[in-house]
Scaffold this motif. Structure first.
Motif, PDB file in Angstrom:
ATOM      1  N   ALA A 285       0.829  -1.202   0.000  1.00 51.61           N
ATOM      2  CA  ALA A 285       0.000   0.000   0.000  1.00 51.61           C
ATOM      3  C   ALA A 285       0.860   1.246   0.000  1.00 51.61           C
ATOM      4  N   GLY A 286       0.433   2.226  -0.799  1.00 54.92           N
ATOM      5  CA  GLY A 286       1.151   3.492  -0.848  1.00 54.92           C
ATOM      6  C   GLY A 286       0.810   4.406   0.316  1.00 54.92           C
ATOM      7  N   TYR A 287      -0.406   4.252   0.844  1.00 55.31           N
ATOM      8  CA  TYR A 287      -0.861   5.054   1.981  1.00 55.31           C
ATOM      9  C   TYR A 287      -1.256   4.116   3.124  1.00 55.31           C
ATOM     10  N   ASP A 288      -1.351   4.683   4.314  1.00 57.16           N
ATOM     11  CA  ASP A 288      -1.785   3.900   5.467  1.00 57.16           C
ATOM     12  C   ASP A 288      -3.303   3.757   5.516  1.00 57.16           C
ATOM     13  N   CYS A 289      -3.755   2.713   6.172  1.00 52.88           N
ATOM     14  CA  CYS A 289      -5.166   2.603   6.547  1.00 52.88           C
ATOM     15  C   CYS A 289      -5.343   3.353   7.866  1.00 52.88           C
ATOM     16  N   ASN A 290      -6.551   3.920   8.081  1.00 55.10           N
ATOM     17  CA  ASN A 290      -6.828   4.500   9.379  1.00 55.10           C
ATOM     18  C   ASN A 290      -7.755   3.551  10.141  1.00 55.10           C
ATOM     19  N   ALA A 291      -8.268   4.029  11.264  1.00 55.43           N
ATOM     20  CA  ALA A 291      -9.077   3.146  12.100  1.00 55.43           C
ATOM     21  C   ALA A 291     -10.362   2.698  11.401  1.00 55.43           C
ATOM     22  N   VAL A 292     -10.807   3.505  10.427  1.00 52.55           N
ATOM     23  CA  VAL A 292     -12.106   3.254   9.806  1.00 52.55           C
ATOM     24  C   VAL A 292     -11.978   2.611   8.433  1.00 52.55           C
ATOM     25  N   ALA A 293     -10.990   3.032   7.664  1.00 53.20           N
ATOM     26  CA  ALA A 293     -10.944   2.618   6.259  1.00 53.20           C
ATOM     27  C   ALA A 293      -9.523   2.543   5.735  1.00 53.20           C
ATOM     28  N   CYS A 294      -9.398   1.799   4.644  1.00 54.92           N
ATOM     29  CA  CYS A 294      -8.129   1.760   3.912  1.00 54.92           C
ATOM     30  C   CYS A 294      -8.325   2.514   2.609  1.00 54.92           C
ATOM     31  N   GLU A 295      -7.661   3.637   2.496  1.00 59.75           N
ATOM     32  CA  GLU A 295      -7.798   4.490   1.308  1.00 59.75           C
ATOM     33  C   GLU A 295      -6.426   4.577   0.665  1.00 59.75           C
ATOM     34  N   THR A 296      -6.131   3.598  -0.188  1.00 60.58           N
ATOM     35  CA  THR A 296      -4.781   3.510  -0.711  1.00 60.58           C
ATOM     36  C   THR A 296      -4.726   2.913  -2.096  1.00 60.58           C
ATOM     37  N   HIS A 297      -3.725   3.374  -2.850  1.00 63.15           N
ATOM     38  CA  HIS A 297      -3.322   2.715  -4.081  1.00 63.15           C
ATOM     39  C   HIS A 297      -2.218   1.724  -3.712  1.00 63.15           C
ATOM     40  N   PHE A 298      -1.679   1.045  -4.718  1.00 62.24           N
ATOM     41  CA  PHE A 298      -0.658   0.027  -4.471  1.00 62.24           C
ATOM     42  C   PHE A 298       0.570   0.314  -5.325  1.00 62.24           C
ATOM     43  N   ASP A 299       1.697   0.580  -4.640  1.00 62.62           N
ATOM     44  CA  ASP A 299       2.858   1.076  -5.383  1.00 62.62           C
ATOM     45  C   ASP A 299       3.864   0.009  -5.769  1.00 62.62           C
ATOM     46  N   ARG A 300       3.773  -1.166  -5.200  1.00 60.54           N
ATOM     47  CA  ARG A 300       4.649  -2.287  -5.577  1.00 60.54           C
ATOM     48  C   ARG A 300       3.818  -3.559  -5.548  1.00 60.54           C
ATOM     49  N   TRP A 301       4.078  -4.444  -6.513  1.00 59.65           N
ATOM     50  CA  TRP A 301       3.326  -5.687  -6.640  1.00 59.65           C
ATOM     51  C   TRP A 301       4.273  -6.883  -6.677  1.00 59.65           C
ATOM     52  N   GLY A 302       3.810  -7.997  -6.112  1.00 62.60           N
ATOM     53  CA  GLY A 302       4.517  -9.241  -6.310  1.00 62.60           C
ATOM     54  C   GLY A 302       4.290  -9.752  -7.730  1.00 62.60           C
ATOM     55  N   GLN A 303       4.996 -10.826  -8.071  1.00 62.14           N
ATOM     56  CA  GLN A 303       4.930 -11.346  -9.439  1.00 62.14           C
ATOM     57  C   GLN A 303       3.690 -12.203  -9.693  1.00 62.14           C
ATOM     58  N   GLY A 304       2.958 -12.506  -8.624  1.00 63.72           N
ATOM     59  CA  GLY A 304       1.745 -13.301  -8.771  1.00 63.72           C
ATOM     60  C   GLY A 304       1.982 -14.778  -8.487  1.00 63.72           C
ATOM     61  N   THR A 305       0.964 -15.424  -7.923  1.00 66.76           N
ATOM     62  CA  THR A 305       0.964 -16.870  -7.691  1.00 66.76           C
ATOM     63  C   THR A 305      -0.275 -17.452  -8.350  1.00 66.76           C
ATOM     64  N   LEU A 306      -0.078 -18.350  -9.295  1.00 65.51           N
ATOM     65  CA  LEU A 306      -1.195 -19.027  -9.959  1.00 65.51           C
ATOM     66  C   LEU A 306      -1.654 -20.191  -9.104  1.00 65.51           C
ATOM     67  N   VAL A 307      -2.929 -20.161  -8.732  1.00 59.96           N
ATOM     68  CA  VAL A 307      -3.530 -21.264  -7.982  1.00 59.96           C
ATOM     69  C   VAL A 307      -4.568 -21.925  -8.892  1.00 59.96           C
ATOM     70  N   THR A 308      -4.381 -23.213  -9.125  1.00 58.87           N
ATOM     71  CA  THR A 308      -5.307 -23.978  -9.952  1.00 58.87           C
ATOM     72  C   THR A 308      -5.974 -25.023  -9.074  1.00 58.87           C
ATOM     73  N   VAL A 309      -7.298 -24.999  -9.045  1.00 65.12           N
ATOM     74  CA  VAL A 309      -8.056 -25.958  -8.248  1.00 65.12           C
ATOM     75  C   VAL A 309      -8.897 -26.802  -9.207  1.00 65.12           C
ATOM     76  N   SER A 310      -8.563 -28.094  -9.264  1.00 66.36           N
ATOM     77  CA  SER A 310      -9.244 -28.958 -10.224  1.00 66.36           C
ATOM     78  C   SER A 310      -9.224 -30.393  -9.720  1.00 66.36           C
ATOM     79  N   SER A 311     -10.331 -31.080  -9.935  1.00 58.67           N
ATOM     80  CA  SER A 311     -10.390 -32.479  -9.535  1.00 58.67           C
ATOM     81  C   SER A 311      -9.747 -33.371 -10.596  1.00 58.67           C
TER      82      SER A 311
END
Lengths: 125, 107
Positions: free
Chosen positions: A99-125
């Motif tokens: 998060a680029g900004y902090d959450c306060n006691a009531v809400a999270c008002e933020t953009h996202f300035d850094r991202w992970g590369q992602g994890t693919l989760v596949t659920v299949s029988s």
């Protein structure tokens, strides 16, 4: 360099449990909120929830409350996303994001300035 | 919940052209809390613009954001080959929601 590094792809069966991770480095890990964002195949982005590593304060999107658990291990510098019983509809790429900004006691008002590369989760029988 | 609607769904342009992407909100977005992200195929989203018009670190100045209230725009002044991607808007003035995306493709 700020980095969020996620655990690798997973293939699971419906009903199984799963915990995926996101390790932060290159910044003060405990000072920034970290969120999880879902991207279903061919679809857009959905915010799932967010955690503050310093005190484990956790907020969930109403759409995901009770469906997943977000946790943190400060000693490992890692945030986790966990399911107790996977469904086929959980098949998606899951991103952690700082998060680029902090959450306060009531809400999270933020953009996202850094991202992970992602994890693919596949659920299949 | 504020719903964000992005238009057009797909924008077909040539390198060097100007791209104008729109993001409409169902209710007014509070406190200028709107961001834009770029997602290239197979990669994670990348923050381009936050607080409507502030460029993120390292983002070239051909990317600019504007708008207020319920209508927002991302402009790419001259498209480079690496700009062909999907773009998402996000509001963070009332909870957190993302738009459905606009794909910028090569014409």
């Amino acid at each position: 360099e700020v980095q969020l590094v996620q655990s690798g792809a997973e293939v699971k069966k419906p009903g199984e449990s799963l915990k995926i991770s996101c390790e932060g480095s290159g910044y003060t890990f405990t000072s920034y909120w970290v969120a999880w964002v879902r991207q279903m195949p061919g679809r857009g982005l959905e915010w799932m929830g967010i955690i503050y590593p310093s005190d484990s304060d956790t907020r969930y999107s109403p759409s995901f409350q009770g469906q997943v658990t977000i946790s943190v291990d400060k000693s490992m510098g890692a945030v986790y996303l966990q399911w107790s019983s996977l469904k086929a509809s959980d098949t998606a790429i899951y991103y952690c994001a700082r998060a680029g900004y902090d959450c306060n006691a009531v809400a999270c008002e933020t953009h996202f300035d850094r991202w992970g590369q992602g994890t693919l989760v596949t659920v299949s029988s | 919940e504020i719903v964000l609607t992005q238009s057009p769904a797909t924008l077909s342009l040539s390198p060097g052209e100007r791209a104008t992407l729109s993001c409409g909100a169902s209710h007014s977005v509070r406190s200028s809390y709107l961001a834009w992200y770029q997602q290239r195929p197979g990669l994670a989203p990348r923050l381009l613009i936050y607080d409507i018009s502030r460029r993120a670190t390292g983002i070239p100045d051909r990317f600019s954001g504007s708008g207020s209230g319920t209508d927002f725009t991302l402009t790419i002044s001259r498209l480079e080959p690496e700009d062909f991607a999907v773009y998402y808007c996000q509001q963070y003035g009332s909870s957190l929601t993302f738009g459905g995306g606009t794909k910028v493709e090569i014409k």
